[in-house]
Design a protein around this motif. Structure first.
Motif, PDB file in Angstrom:
ATOM      1  N   TYR A 128       2.230   9.061 -12.718  1.00  0.00           N
ATOM      2  CA  TYR A 128       3.126   8.716 -11.627  1.00  0.00           C
ATOM      3  C   TYR A 128       4.437   9.178 -12.012  1.00  0.00           C
ATOM      4  N   ASN A 129       5.431   9.038 -10.940  1.00  0.00           N
ATOM      5  CA  ASN A 129       6.803   9.418 -11.336  1.00  0.00           C
ATOM      6  C   ASN A 129       6.628  10.920 -12.244  1.00  0.00           C
ATOM      7  N   PRO A 130       6.047  11.823 -11.688  1.00  0.00           N
ATOM      8  CA  PRO A 130       5.767  13.082 -12.693  1.00  0.00           C
ATOM      9  C   PRO A 130       7.050  13.753 -12.944  1.00  0.00           C
ATOM     10  N   VAL A 139      -3.149  -1.460  -2.178  1.00  0.00           N
ATOM     11  CA  VAL A 139      -3.704  -0.201  -2.624  1.00  0.00           C
ATOM     12  C   VAL A 139      -2.650   0.726  -3.263  1.00  0.00           C
ATOM     13  N   THR A 140      -3.045   0.975  -4.481  1.00  0.00           N
ATOM     14  CA  THR A 140      -1.962   1.678  -5.538  1.00  0.00           C
ATOM     15  C   THR A 140      -1.872   3.347  -5.128  1.00  0.00           C
ATOM     16  N   ALA A 141      -1.023   4.111  -5.296  1.00  0.00           N
ATOM     17  CA  ALA A 141      -0.929   5.595  -5.153  1.00  0.00           C
ATOM     18  C   ALA A 141      -2.206   6.100  -6.009  1.00  0.00           C
ATOM     19  N   ALA A 142      -2.519   5.467  -7.066  1.00  0.00           N
ATOM     20  CA  ALA A 142      -3.614   6.379  -7.692  1.00  0.00           C
ATOM     21  C   ALA A 142      -4.816   6.482  -6.703  1.00  0.00           C
ATOM     22  N   ASN A 172       3.226  12.262  -0.848  1.00  0.00           N
ATOM     23  CA  ASN A 172       3.427  11.455   0.169  1.00  0.00           C
ATOM     24  C   ASN A 172       1.988  10.993   1.003  1.00  0.00           C
ATOM     25  N   ALA A 173       1.234  10.508  -0.158  1.00  0.00           N
ATOM     26  CA  ALA A 173      -0.379   9.989   0.359  1.00  0.00           C
ATOM     27  C   ALA A 173      -0.193   8.821   1.392  1.00  0.00           C
ATOM     28  N   GLU A 174      -0.762   9.013   2.482  1.00  0.00           N
ATOM     29  CA  GLU A 174      -0.743   8.198   3.475  1.00  0.00           C
ATOM     30  C   GLU A 174       0.592   7.923   4.280  1.00  0.00           C
ATOM     31  N   SER A 230       7.049  -4.262  -2.369  1.00  0.00           N
ATOM     32  CA  SER A 230       6.577  -3.344  -3.139  1.00  0.00           C
ATOM     33  C   SER A 230       5.713  -2.334  -2.747  1.00  0.00           C
ATOM     34  N   SER A 231       6.077  -1.034  -2.970  1.00  0.00           N
ATOM     35  CA  SER A 231       4.909  -0.028  -2.310  1.00  0.00           C
ATOM     36  C   SER A 231       3.868  -0.013  -3.303  1.00  0.00           C
ATOM     37  N   GLY A 232       2.811   0.255  -2.727  1.00  0.00           N
ATOM     38  CA  GLY A 232       1.275   0.329  -3.661  1.00  0.00           C
ATOM     39  C   GLY A 232       0.992  -1.129  -3.809  1.00  0.00           C
ATOM     40  N   ASP A 233       0.876  -1.278  -5.372  1.00  0.00           N
ATOM     41  CA  ASP A 233       0.453  -2.658  -5.692  1.00  0.00           C
ATOM     42  C   ASP A 233       1.626  -2.938  -6.540  1.00  0.00           C
ATOM     43  N   ALA A 234       2.036  -4.174  -6.160  1.00  0.00           N
ATOM     44  CA  ALA A 234       3.230  -4.811  -6.785  1.00  0.00           C
ATOM     45  C   ALA A 234       3.206  -5.008  -8.218  1.00  0.00           C
ATOM     46  N   GLY A 235       2.030  -4.888  -8.726  1.00  0.00           N
ATOM     47  CA  GLY A 235       1.868  -5.291 -10.195  1.00  0.00           C
ATOM     48  C   GLY A 235       1.591  -4.028 -10.882  1.00  0.00           C
ATOM     49  N   ILE A 236       1.874  -2.682 -10.333  1.00  0.00           N
ATOM     50  CA  ILE A 236       1.718  -1.688 -11.255  1.00  0.00           C
ATOM     51  C   ILE A 236       2.901  -0.797 -10.796  1.00  0.00           C
ATOM     52  N   TYR A 237       3.797  -0.683 -11.810  1.00  0.00           N
ATOM     53  CA  TYR A 237       5.095  -0.027 -11.812  1.00  0.00           C
ATOM     54  C   TYR A 237       5.703  -0.780 -10.463  1.00  0.00           C
ATOM     55  N   ASP A 284       7.320  16.344  -7.327  1.00  0.00           N
ATOM     56  CA  ASP A 284       8.545  15.566  -7.472  1.00  0.00           C
ATOM     57  C   ASP A 284       8.021  14.086  -7.446  1.00  0.00           C
ATOM     58  N   MET A 285       9.136  13.322  -7.370  1.00  0.00           N
ATOM     59  CA  MET A 285       8.926  11.554  -7.403  1.00  0.00           C
ATOM     60  C   MET A 285       8.013  11.284  -6.391  1.00  0.00           C
ATOM     61  N   LEU A 286       7.788  12.153  -5.207  1.00  0.00           N
ATOM     62  CA  LEU A 286       6.911  11.641  -3.994  1.00  0.00           C
ATOM     63  C   LEU A 286       5.465  12.017  -4.387  1.00  0.00           C
ATOM     64  N   CYS A 287       5.028  12.451  -5.530  1.00  0.00           N
ATOM     65  CA  CYS A 287       3.760  13.002  -5.858  1.00  0.00           C
ATOM     66  C   CYS A 287       3.317  12.093  -6.645  1.00  0.00           C
ATOM     67  N   THR A 288       1.693  12.075  -6.767  1.00  0.00           N
ATOM     68  CA  THR A 288       0.834  11.738  -7.730  1.00  0.00           C
ATOM     69  C   THR A 288      -0.012  12.645  -8.046  1.00  0.00           C
ATOM     70  N   VAL A 289      -0.094  13.036  -9.355  1.00  0.00           N
ATOM     71  CA  VAL A 289      -0.806  14.128 -10.195  1.00  0.00           C
ATOM     72  C   VAL A 289      -2.133  13.714 -10.669  1.00  0.00           C
ATOM     73  N   GLY A 319       0.767  -1.109   0.149  1.00  0.00           N
ATOM     74  CA  GLY A 319       0.045   0.085   0.154  1.00  0.00           C
ATOM     75  C   GLY A 319       0.814   1.313   0.168  1.00  0.00           C
ATOM     76  N   PRO A 320       0.166   2.320   0.110  1.00  0.00           N
ATOM     77  CA  PRO A 320       0.766   3.765  -0.010  1.00  0.00           C
ATOM     78  C   PRO A 320       1.698   4.037   1.055  1.00  0.00           C
ATOM     79  N   GLY A 321       1.948   3.355   2.352  1.00  0.00           N
ATOM     80  CA  GLY A 321       2.479   3.733   3.430  1.00  0.00           C
ATOM     81  C   GLY A 321       1.904   3.366   4.859  1.00  0.00           C
TER      82      GLY A 321
HETATM   83  N1  SAH Z   1       3.777   0.396  -7.137  1.00  0.00           N
HETATM   84  C1  SAH Z   1       3.402   1.602  -6.884  1.00  0.00           C
HETATM   85  C2  SAH Z   1       3.901   2.839  -7.783  1.00  0.00           C
HETATM   86  C3  SAH Z   1       5.506   2.834  -8.014  1.00  0.00           C
HETATM   87  S1  SAH Z   1       5.928   4.185  -8.971  1.00  0.00           S
HETATM   88  C4  SAH Z   1       1.859   1.796  -6.497  1.00  0.00           C
HETATM   89  O1  SAH Z   1       1.032   0.984  -6.853  1.00  0.00           O
HETATM   90  O2  SAH Z   1       1.728   2.972  -5.869  1.00  0.00           O
HETATM   91  C5  SAH Z   1       6.317   5.274  -8.055  1.00  0.00           C
HETATM   92  C6  SAH Z   1       5.633   6.460  -8.210  1.00  0.00           C
HETATM   93  O3  SAH Z   1       4.168   6.151  -7.520  1.00  0.00           O
HETATM   94  C7  SAH Z   1       6.101   7.767  -7.564  1.00  0.00           C
HETATM   95  O4  SAH Z   1       6.773   8.782  -8.344  1.00  0.00           O
HETATM   96  C8  SAH Z   1       4.538   8.647  -7.058  1.00  0.00           C
HETATM   97  O5  SAH Z   1       4.299   8.950  -8.636  1.00  0.00           O
HETATM   98  C9  SAH Z   1       3.487   7.252  -6.926  1.00  0.00           C
HETATM   99  N2  SAH Z   1       3.584   7.175  -5.524  1.00  0.00           N
HETATM  100  C10 SAH Z   1       4.088   5.947  -4.791  1.00  0.00           C
HETATM  101  N3  SAH Z   1       3.478   6.193  -3.615  1.00  0.00           N
HETATM  102  C11 SAH Z   1       2.932   7.219  -3.267  1.00  0.00           C
HETATM  103  C12 SAH Z   1       2.352   7.907  -2.156  1.00  0.00           C
HETATM  104  N4  SAH Z   1       2.518   7.503  -1.019  1.00  0.00           N
HETATM  105  N5  SAH Z   1       1.864   9.223  -2.405  1.00  0.00           N
HETATM  106  C13 SAH Z   1       1.995   9.722  -3.626  1.00  0.00           C
HETATM  107  N6  SAH Z   1       2.772   9.241  -4.562  1.00  0.00           N
HETATM  108  C14 SAH Z   1       3.003   7.884  -4.569  1.00  0.00           C
END
Ligand code: SAH
Length: 232
Positions: free
Chosen positions: A150-152, A100-103, A183-185, A71-78, A205-210, A2-4
Motif C-alpha cells: 500500500y502507499n507504494p 472491502v480493502t484495496a488488497a 484506481n481499483a473499482e 474511510s476508503s477501503g476498510d476503515a481499520g486498515i491504514y 503512485d499513491m493510487l496503486c496497489t502492488v 470500499g475501494p470506490g
Molecule cells: N483503508 C484503505 C487503505 C488506505 S492507505 C483500504 O483499506 O483500502 C491508501 C493506499 O491504499 C493507497 O496508496 C493505495 O496503495 C491503496 N488503495 C486504496 N484504494 C485503492 C484503489 N481503489 N485502487 C488501488 N489502490 C488503492
C-alpha cells in the motif's frame, strides 16, 4: 466505503450513511459518495487532515450526534478507525464497519493471487521509520509471503519501492509475477501484470496497489494465481 464502486460498499456502511446526523470525510471520498449522502450535513477536508477530522468527529459525537467518519477501503486498515478510537478514548461508543480493502479489491481484478499466506506492507515512511519498513520487507521476502504494497510511491517518495524490489530480488526469481492495480473499482482503473525485474517500468503512485507473487505464483491465461496446493 470500499475501494470506490458503489456496489462494493457493504449494506451496513450504506445504512450507517443513511442514518447519520453528520458525515465527516476526506473531500475526494465524500465526492465519490455523493449519491448516497444526498443533502445530509457533511464536513470534508483535505489530505493529511486525518487527526483534525477525527477530533471533530469525537467532539460532535460527544455533543450527541450520530457521526459517520468515512474511510476508503476498510476503515481499520491504514484507515480512520484506530485514530477515532484512540481519540474517543471511551468517551463515546465507536463502531467500526469493515469494508472491502484495496488488497482484496485489487487481487480480484488480477485473478486469485492471495490464495496463500500474504503480508500487507505500507511503504509510506510518514508515520513509520523507513528501517522498520525495510525490515518487514526482508522478513516477508524471507518468509515467501505474497506481498501487497500500500502507499507504494509518490512523486517525492520513489526510493522505498526501488529498495523493496532490490530486497525481494534476493529471495525471489526475477520473473516472479507482479500486479499493479491503479484506481481499483474507481474511474480510471488500470490493471497491469509485470514481473519483479520489470515492475519499475510501470507507473506506480499513491493510487496503486502492488501485489508481488510468492515462489509459487504464476500467470495462467492472463490471470495471476497463487496455488493453495490442491492436487489437480
Ligand atoms: N483503508 C484503505 C487503505 C488506505 S492507505 C483500504 O483499506 O483500502 C491508501 C493506499 O491504499 C493507497 O496508496 C493505495 O496503495 C491503496 N488503495 C486504496 N484504494 C485503492 C484503489 N481503489 N485502487 C488501488 N489502490 C488503492
Amino acid at each position: 466505503m470500499g475501494p470506490g464502486a458503489g456496489d462494493l460498499m457493504t449494506v451496513r456502511a450504506l445504512e450507517a450513511l443513511q442514518g447519520a446526523d453528520l458525515i465527516i470525510g476526506y473531500k475526494r471520498y465524500i465526492e465519490l459518495l455523493a449519491e448516497f449522502i444526498g443533502d445530509k450535513p457533511v464536513i470534508s477536508s483535505g489530505m493529511r487532515h486525518e487527526v483534525e477530522r477525527a477530533q471533530m468527529a469525537v467532539r460532535e459525537a460527544r455533543s450527541g450526534k450520530l457521526v459517520v467518519v468515512v474511510s476508503s477501503g476498510d476503515a481499520g486498515i491504514y484507515g480512520m478507525g484506530g485514530l477515532v478510537m484512540e481519540l474517543a478514548a471511551g468517551s463515546v461508543p465507536v463502531e467500526l464497519i469493515p469494508g472491502v480493502t484495496a488488497a482484496t479489491a485489487a487481487a480480484a481484478k488480477v485473478g486469485a493471487p492471495l490464495m496463500h499466506d500474504f503480508a500487507v506492507i505500507s511503504l509510506s515512511d510518514l508515520l513509520t521509520p523507513i528501517d522498520t519498513i525495510m525490515a518487514r520487507l526482508e522478513a516477508a521476502g524471507w518468509g515467501d509471503y505474497v506481498i501487497i504494497l500500500y502507499n507504494p510511491a509518490s512523486s517525492t517518495r520513489t526510493e522505498p519501492i526501488r529498495r523493496a524490489r532490490e530486497i525481494l530480488l534476493q529471495y525471489r526469481d526475477p520473473l516472479t509475477p507482479v500486479a499493479i492495480v491503479r484506481n481499483a473499482e474507481r474511474e480510471g482503473e488500470v490493471v497491469q501484470l509485470t514481473t519483479l525485474q520489470d515492475m519499475l517500468t510501470v507507473k506506480i503512485d499513491m493510487l496503486c496497489t502492488v501485489i508481488i507473487g510468492n515462489s509459487q505464483s504464476r500467470i495462467e491465461h492472463g490471470q495471476m494465481i497463487t496455488p493453495r496446493g490442491y492436487q489437480l
